[in-house]
Design a protein around this motif. Sequence first.
Motif, short mmCIF file in Angstrom:
data_model
loop_
_atom_site.label_atom_id
_atom_site.label_comp_id
_atom_site.label_asym_id
_atom_site.label_seq_id
_atom_site.Cartn_x
_atom_site.Cartn_y
_atom_site.Cartn_z
N THR A 9 22.59 27.34 -1.38
CA THR A 9 21.40 28.27 -1.31
C THR A 9 20.80 28.79 -2.55
OG1 THR A 9 20.44 29.61 0.17
CG2 THR A 9 22.83 30.18 -0.48
N GLY A 10 19.99 29.40 -2.55
CA GLY A 10 19.49 30.35 -3.74
C GLY A 10 18.20 30.52 -3.85
N ALA A 11 17.44 31.33 -4.68
CA ALA A 11 16.11 31.36 -4.66
C ALA A 11 15.33 30.00 -5.15
CB ALA A 11 15.84 32.85 -5.65
N LEU A 53 19.81 29.80 4.17
CA LEU A 53 21.09 29.72 4.98
C LEU A 53 21.91 30.74 5.22
CD1 LEU A 53 22.38 26.39 2.62
CD2 LEU A 53 20.70 26.57 4.45
N LEU A 54 21.72 31.80 4.62
CA LEU A 54 22.57 33.05 4.71
C LEU A 54 21.77 34.29 5.41
CD1 LEU A 54 24.85 32.93 1.52
CD2 LEU A 54 25.36 32.48 4.08
N PHE A 97 25.95 29.97 -3.53
CA PHE A 97 24.53 30.60 -3.81
C PHE A 97 24.65 30.33 -5.40
CE2 PHE A 97 21.84 33.88 -5.40
CZ PHE A 97 20.84 34.21 -4.17
N LEU A 98 23.29 29.86 -5.70
CA LEU A 98 23.17 29.47 -6.90
C LEU A 98 22.26 30.47 -7.69
CD1 LEU A 98 21.81 25.69 -7.08
CD2 LEU A 98 24.35 26.59 -7.34
N ASP A 99 23.04 31.25 -8.84
CA ASP A 99 22.31 32.57 -9.31
C ASP A 99 21.90 32.12 -10.80
OD1 ASP A 99 21.96 35.27 -9.68
OD2 ASP A 99 23.86 35.64 -10.21
N GLU A 141 13.04 37.51 -3.15
CA GLU A 141 13.58 39.07 -3.09
C GLU A 141 14.37 38.93 -1.61
OE1 GLU A 141 10.28 41.70 -3.05
OE2 GLU A 141 9.80 41.32 -4.99
N LEU A 142 13.67 38.08 -0.62
CA LEU A 142 14.53 38.20 0.61
C LEU A 142 15.82 37.51 0.35
CD1 LEU A 142 14.56 38.66 3.66
CD2 LEU A 142 13.37 36.59 3.82
N ILE A 143 15.66 36.29 -0.10
CA ILE A 143 16.80 35.56 -0.45
C ILE A 143 18.13 36.15 -1.26
CG2 ILE A 143 17.81 33.29 -1.46
CD1 ILE A 143 14.84 32.23 -0.92
N GLY A 144 17.57 36.94 -2.33
CA GLY A 144 18.52 37.56 -3.21
C GLY A 144 19.49 38.72 -2.42
#
Length: 224
Positions: free
Chosen positions: A44-46, A149-150, A168-170, A207-210
């Motif tokens: 997952t990630g933005a 996913l989270l 989580f890909l950052d 922003e929501l995913i973060g």
Amino acid sequence: MDTLTPQRRAPLNNGPVLRATLPELIARAQALMVPGERRILGITGAPGAGKSTVCAGLADALGAGAVVVGMDGFHLANRELERLGRRQRKGAPDTFDMGGYAALLQHLRAPDGQTIYTPVFDRQLEESIGSAVPVPPQTPLIITEGNYLLLEGGGWERVAAALDEVWFLDLPDELRLPRLLRRHEQFGRSPEEAGRWVDAVDQRNAELIGRTRERADLIVQLIA
């Protein structure tokens, strides 16, 4: 592992952060593969963080041992989004068939000896295509990628519950946003249209995913 009522292990709080190359991620994915068992790894990630690129790299390296199943295959059809008045927010959590996605993940955890066919999202058509990706019953690792996913709320917890591990890909915005703009332009938007879509849609979603970042089992900063 109880494949009928999966319970994903509790995510770690505030970490860990891993700076890793793609070969190192491949090795970690290989470690999840156990003969005779089925594991599901979430990426997952933005938007623009590199989820599809990492998944493709993992799948190429793991060969028949892994299949990629994307959350994007559960985008609602454009005509349904238009009926709901949500076409201009395509990509928001409520523009996906979350229930269908969660049900598929549960089904994938407990293969019944048959090939399971899964959908894929065609970026050129901007529509999902059903039964496009076969998952043979002997495949030990499913890699699923998606923005939410989270996510907590709206039933999305069912997705996380079906996953054994989530990365989580950052990626910093100064790298992620230009990549995202280029992708929109590649699939037909003008630079102006791409910029408006990123500002109005993608960044709101980002922003929501973060806010789900700290629920991941691993926060990955990919080294080229």
